[in-house]
Design a protein around this motif. Structure first.
Motif, PDB file in Angstrom:
ATOM      1  N   LYS A 172       1.027  -1.424  -0.618  1.00  0.00           N
ATOM      2  CA  LYS A 172       0.553  -0.425  -0.103  1.00  0.00           C
ATOM      3  C   LYS A 172       0.790   1.279   0.103  1.00  0.00           C
ATOM      4  O   LYS A 172       0.469   2.229  -0.776  1.00  0.00           O
ATOM      5  N   VAL A 173       1.656   1.725   0.731  1.00  0.00           N
ATOM      6  CA  VAL A 173       2.607   1.918   1.487  1.00  0.00           C
ATOM      7  C   VAL A 173       3.962   2.466  -0.289  1.00  0.00           C
ATOM      8  O   VAL A 173       3.217   3.885  -0.472  1.00  0.00           O
ATOM      9  N   GLU A 174       3.985   1.575  -1.042  1.00  0.00           N
ATOM     10  CA  GLU A 174       5.099   1.747  -2.056  1.00  0.00           C
ATOM     11  C   GLU A 174       4.233   2.353  -3.498  1.00  0.00           C
ATOM     12  O   GLU A 174       4.880   3.179  -4.243  1.00  0.00           O
ATOM     13  N   SER A 175       3.111   1.910  -3.430  1.00  0.00           N
ATOM     14  CA  SER A 175       1.469   1.648  -4.485  1.00  0.00           C
ATOM     15  C   SER A 175       1.953   3.632  -4.426  1.00  0.00           C
ATOM     16  O   SER A 175       1.971   4.385  -5.571  1.00  0.00           O
ATOM     17  N   LEU A 176       1.294   3.942  -2.917  1.00  0.00           N
ATOM     18  CA  LEU A 176       1.519   5.269  -2.999  1.00  0.00           C
ATOM     19  C   LEU A 176       2.548   5.930  -3.433  1.00  0.00           C
ATOM     20  O   LEU A 176       2.222   7.378  -3.502  1.00  0.00           O
ATOM     21  N   LEU A 177       3.558   5.791  -3.239  1.00  0.00           N
ATOM     22  CA  LEU A 177       4.972   6.381  -3.275  1.00  0.00           C
ATOM     23  C   LEU A 177       4.652   6.953  -4.476  1.00  0.00           C
ATOM     24  O   LEU A 177       4.973   8.043  -5.196  1.00  0.00           O
ATOM     25  N   VAL A 178       4.631   5.832  -5.539  1.00  0.00           N
ATOM     26  CA  VAL A 178       5.168   5.881  -6.699  1.00  0.00           C
ATOM     27  C   VAL A 178       4.001   6.628  -7.975  1.00  0.00           C
ATOM     28  O   VAL A 178       3.714   7.466  -8.635  1.00  0.00           O
ATOM     29  N   LEU A 179       2.853   6.595  -7.091  1.00  0.00           N
ATOM     30  CA  LEU A 179       1.852   6.765  -7.488  1.00  0.00           C
ATOM     31  C   LEU A 179       1.758   8.473  -7.625  1.00  0.00           C
ATOM     32  O   LEU A 179       1.817   9.868  -8.532  1.00  0.00           O
ATOM     33  N   ALA A 180       2.218   9.011  -6.352  1.00  0.00           N
ATOM     34  CA  ALA A 180       2.699  10.471  -6.331  1.00  0.00           C
ATOM     35  C   ALA A 180       3.279  11.217  -7.391  1.00  0.00           C
ATOM     36  O   ALA A 180       3.348  12.016  -7.362  1.00  0.00           O
ATOM     37  N   TYR A 181       4.195   9.798  -7.840  1.00  0.00           N
ATOM     38  CA  TYR A 181       5.311  10.989  -8.866  1.00  0.00           C
ATOM     39  C   TYR A 181       4.669  10.770 -10.777  1.00  0.00           C
ATOM     40  O   TYR A 181       4.906  11.624 -11.757  1.00  0.00           O
ATOM     41  N   ILE A 182       3.818   9.919 -10.925  1.00  0.00           N
ATOM     42  CA  ILE A 182       2.576  10.088 -12.020  1.00  0.00           C
ATOM     43  C   ILE A 182       1.089  10.380 -12.233  1.00  0.00           C
ATOM     44  O   ILE A 182       1.209  10.239 -13.468  1.00  0.00           O
ATOM     45  N   THR A 183       0.389  10.213 -11.187  1.00  0.00           N
ATOM     46  CA  THR A 183      -0.444  11.149 -11.066  1.00  0.00           C
ATOM     47  C   THR A 183      -0.729  12.955 -12.235  1.00  0.00           C
ATOM     48  O   THR A 183      -0.139  12.952 -11.354  1.00  0.00           O
TER      49      THR A 183
ATOM     50  N   ILE B 253       9.316   9.905   2.949  1.00  0.00           N
ATOM     51  CA  ILE B 253       7.364  10.537   2.510  1.00  0.00           C
ATOM     52  C   ILE B 253       7.566  11.056   2.714  1.00  0.00           C
ATOM     53  O   ILE B 253       6.541  12.059   1.463  1.00  0.00           O
ATOM     54  N   LEU B 254       7.910  12.562   2.527  1.00  0.00           N
ATOM     55  CA  LEU B 254       7.827  13.462   2.767  1.00  0.00           C
ATOM     56  C   LEU B 254       8.888  13.589   1.242  1.00  0.00           C
ATOM     57  O   LEU B 254       7.074  14.878   0.492  1.00  0.00           O
ATOM     58  N   LYS B 255       9.036  13.591   0.469  1.00  0.00           N
ATOM     59  CA  LYS B 255       9.645  13.330  -1.021  1.00  0.00           C
ATOM     60  C   LYS B 255       8.465  13.348  -1.414  1.00  0.00           C
ATOM     61  O   LYS B 255       7.139  14.043  -3.126  1.00  0.00           O
ATOM     62  N   GLY B 256       7.617  12.011  -1.265  1.00  0.00           N
ATOM     63  CA  GLY B 256       6.013  11.470  -2.012  1.00  0.00           C
ATOM     64  C   GLY B 256       5.597  11.981  -1.770  1.00  0.00           C
ATOM     65  O   GLY B 256       3.999  13.051  -2.570  1.00  0.00           O
ATOM     66  N   LEU B 257       4.651  13.056  -0.974  1.00  0.00           N
ATOM     67  CA  LEU B 257       4.318  14.123  -0.027  1.00  0.00           C
ATOM     68  C   LEU B 257       4.121  14.946  -0.567  1.00  0.00           C
ATOM     69  O   LEU B 257       3.017  15.635  -1.445  1.00  0.00           O
ATOM     70  N   SER B 258       5.300  15.216  -1.328  1.00  0.00           N
ATOM     71  CA  SER B 258       5.462  16.964  -1.259  1.00  0.00           C
ATOM     72  C   SER B 258       5.111  17.085  -2.986  1.00  0.00           C
ATOM     73  O   SER B 258       4.602  17.839  -3.036  1.00  0.00           O
ATOM     74  N   HIS B 259       5.577  15.746  -3.512  1.00  0.00           N
ATOM     75  CA  HIS B 259       4.916  16.009  -5.226  1.00  0.00           C
ATOM     76  C   HIS B 259       3.163  15.482  -4.669  1.00  0.00           C
ATOM     77  O   HIS B 259       2.457  16.320  -6.065  1.00  0.00           O
ATOM     78  N   LEU B 260       2.771  15.156  -4.015  1.00  0.00           N
ATOM     79  CA  LEU B 260       0.492  15.140  -4.285  1.00  0.00           C
ATOM     80  C   LEU B 260       0.474  17.086  -3.648  1.00  0.00           C
ATOM     81  O   LEU B 260      -0.567  16.729  -4.134  1.00  0.00           O
ATOM     82  N   VAL B 261       1.387  17.384  -3.229  1.00  0.00           N
ATOM     83  CA  VAL B 261       0.733  18.894  -2.782  1.00  0.00           C
ATOM     84  C   VAL B 261       1.011  19.849  -3.775  1.00  0.00           C
ATOM     85  O   VAL B 261       0.906  20.956  -3.393  1.00  0.00           O
ATOM     86  N   ILE B 262       1.806  19.150  -4.720  1.00  0.00           N
ATOM     87  CA  ILE B 262       1.406  19.935  -6.208  1.00  0.00           C
ATOM     88  C   ILE B 262       0.276  20.676  -6.649  1.00  0.00           C
ATOM     89  O   ILE B 262      -0.374  21.487  -6.477  1.00  0.00           O
ATOM     90  N   ASN B 263      -0.941  19.663  -6.141  1.00  0.00           N
ATOM     91  CA  ASN B 263      -2.298  19.578  -6.177  1.00  0.00           C
ATOM     92  C   ASN B 263      -2.192  21.049  -4.695  1.00  0.00           C
ATOM     93  O   ASN B 263      -2.932  20.351  -4.038  1.00  0.00           O
TER      94      ASN B 263
END
Length: 562
Positions: A168-179, A224-234
């Protein structure tokens, strides 16, 4: 640290594996085992050496063989690539080019002819980790298109609901960069991915080693923060992070017991969050300001720069003021672009300079107070060219430039610098219904430059001096005394001078004058203006320049400083 002998053995091992067609012999299996174990002697150098000699060619080839033979050694293959992509972005890029990314996604969704023997959680996690490592490095941004075309978004959104927490965690981290913008917002709302990652970050930050353990696998606060940082572009996800207590957690990462890398990620994320007016006016962000201030004098350049930029963005006026800025007519055209597309941006600059425009473009990366320098450049501009791309949209620096230009009511001209890119989110709102011009290649720039010039009109052909790194002006000098020298050239690094030698088509100077910095270029120009001692010509001849090349260099120097 890996010795030269060890690195040579790595080279030989990779070459052996590339030549092999049968991976069952003992020596081949031992070669894989060697690559796995030698990695830990010097991770970065080992990974780079293996990649340089063709490791990226092997994943699909060996995996297909192992899975067809139902060999348990497939787990070793996964482990090797998992480790090596962690330390070597170049390997992640190679996996994209060699269609290994497509193959991994087909294994995960079951569409590949080969299947796992047991589909163990460890192997699945390893494959997801390879995907994560091959997209999280900035150098791997071109892989995003490959992931999306291979159906990774649809696949991994299902895995977000996996009962296995590590998947679950790894899938979320990948999605953060490609969505994309809409997909990222849905992750935040429907799948509560943002809230989940904030909770994970809190646990990692509170632990002594800044890691959170999930079933014997560790996730660091940084990843974790790097993935989160991509999600907060939204922008919607910014609000979710704020409501989940994320700002306070990120503030904790600014403290001295966190590494400079962790602090840089924290300051960069705060910079992104500060585009939201609710966040900007909160008590938590005031705490951020207090914690950021000491970092502005850090010995670490990146930390010093991002902390100053975050403070600038936090203190910027709320978006309600966007139409109150006094409109100013400047003297140059500003090119706002992401560094991924610097080659195209410089080609665009050259075409516009040939048409007589004064151009401001950052080619050396503005130092320290980059947003102060940017603001000055915007204020002194007659028009701002927004070079749209996925990387531009994702960059908080580019967003600061573009939104500041909009606030100052500058004449904004959108240019499409990435083929098939469609503006989204904040960039779509800023551009609105404006007509854009395609400049996705040098040939396309030449084809469409006339239309771009028509859109600019007579703006940017003024003659007054302008602060900042204005690129070469097209004036003539008649006296022997050199005019005032454009200050940005004197601050050029050795690397920037080397780029300039390429730009003026005198690459032979790169080796003979490889020590040259901006101040040396300045001295050379002064010699060329008053060469009584013949020092200028002597330097040119010692570098092997012919008469026509000496004239080219002289003209290029005049172009820089006049």
């Amino acid at each position: 640290m890996a010795s030269t002998t060890t690195l040579l053995e790595v080279q030989k091992t990779v070459l052996l594996l590339n030549k092999a067609t049968d991976y069952t012999p003992k020596e081949v299996r031992e070669a894989l085992s060697f690559l796995y174990h030698v990695f830990w002697t010097d991770q970065s150098r080992t990974a780079k050496e293996a990649t340089k000699h063709g490791l990226g060619n092997l994943f699909v080839k060996i995996s297909k063989f192992m899975l067809t033979q139902k060999s348990e050694d497939f787990s070793m293959v996964v482990a090797v690539f998992w480790n090596y992509t962690d330390d070597c972005p170049e390997l992640g890029c190679d996996l994209g080019r060699n269609r290994a990314i497509d193959y991994i996604i087909s294994l995960l969704d079951g569409s590949a002819p080969e299947t796992f023997k047991n589909k163990s959680t460890q192997d699945l996690f390893g494959l997801l980790s390879i995907l994560h490592n091959s997209i999280r490095h900035d150098e791997c941004s071109e892989n995003r298109r490959i992931y999306r075309q291979a159906g990774a978004v649809e696949l991994l959104k299902k895995w977000v609901h996996s009962s296995e927490m590590v998947l679950k965690v790894e899938s979320l981290l990948v999605l953060a960069y490609i969505t994309n913008e809409a997909e990222s917002e849905l992750l935040g709302k429907d799948d509560q991915a943002v809230t989940f990652l904030v909770d994970m970050l809190k646990k990692a930050v509170q632990s002594s080693d800044h890691n959170v353990d999930v079933k014997s696998s560790g996730f660091s606060a940084a990843e974790i923060l790097k993935g989160l940082s991509h999600l907060v572009i939204n922008d919607s996800n910014k609000k979710v992070v704020f409501k989940s207590g994320g700002v306070s957690t990120i503030n904790r990462m600014l403290k001295s017991d966190f590494t400079a890398e962790e602090q840089c990620l924290a300051t960069g994320t705060l910079w992104k969050l500060a585009f939201d007016d609710t966040v900007k006016q909160s008590g938590e962000i005031k705490e951020s300001l207090r914690a950021l201030k000491p970092l502005t004098t850090s010995d670490n350049h990146d930390l010093r720069t991002t902390s100053r930029s975050a403070i600038w963005q936090i203190r910027a006026q709320p978006s309600e003021d966007k139409h109150t800025g006094k409109k100013q007519e400047g003297q140059h055209i500003m090119i706002s672009y992401n560094w991924t597309h610097q080659k195209l941006a410089l080609a665009l600059r050259d075409e516009l300079e040939r048409a007589g425009y004064r151009i401001w473009i950052d080619v050396d990366k503005m130092q320290d107070d980059i947003l102060e320098a940017m603001a000055k450049a915007v204020n002194n501009s007659a028009a701002v060219l927004i070079c749209m791309s996925q990387q531009y949209y994702e960059s908080q620096s580019c967003r600061s430039e573009a939104t500041y230009a909009y606030k100052k009511q500058k004449h904004v001209i959108p240019l499409l610098m990435e083929d098939n890119y469609k503006a989204e989110g904040w960039l779509d709102i800023l551009i609105g219904t404006k007509l854009y011009y395609k400049v996705c290649s040098e040939s396309q720039i030449r084809k469409n430059i006339t239309d771009v010039i028509k859109a600019i009109g007579g703006r940017g052909k003024g003659t007054d001096d302008v602060d900042g790194p204005v690129s070469a002006q097209h004036a003539e000098t008649t006296g022997a005394v050199p005019p005032a020298i454009e200050s940005s050239v004197s601050s050029w690094s050795t690397e920037r001078v080397q780029v300039w030698f390429e730009e003026i088509k005198l690459p032979q100077l790169k080796s003979s004058l490889d020590f040259f910095e901006g101040k040396d270029v300045e001295s050379l120009y002064k010699d060329s203006c008053n060469d009584k001692s013949n020092a200028y010509r002597k330097t040119c001849e010692e570098c092997g320049l012919k008469e026509i090349e000496i004239r080219r260099l002289t003209a290029a120097l005049r172009k820089l400083f006049v």
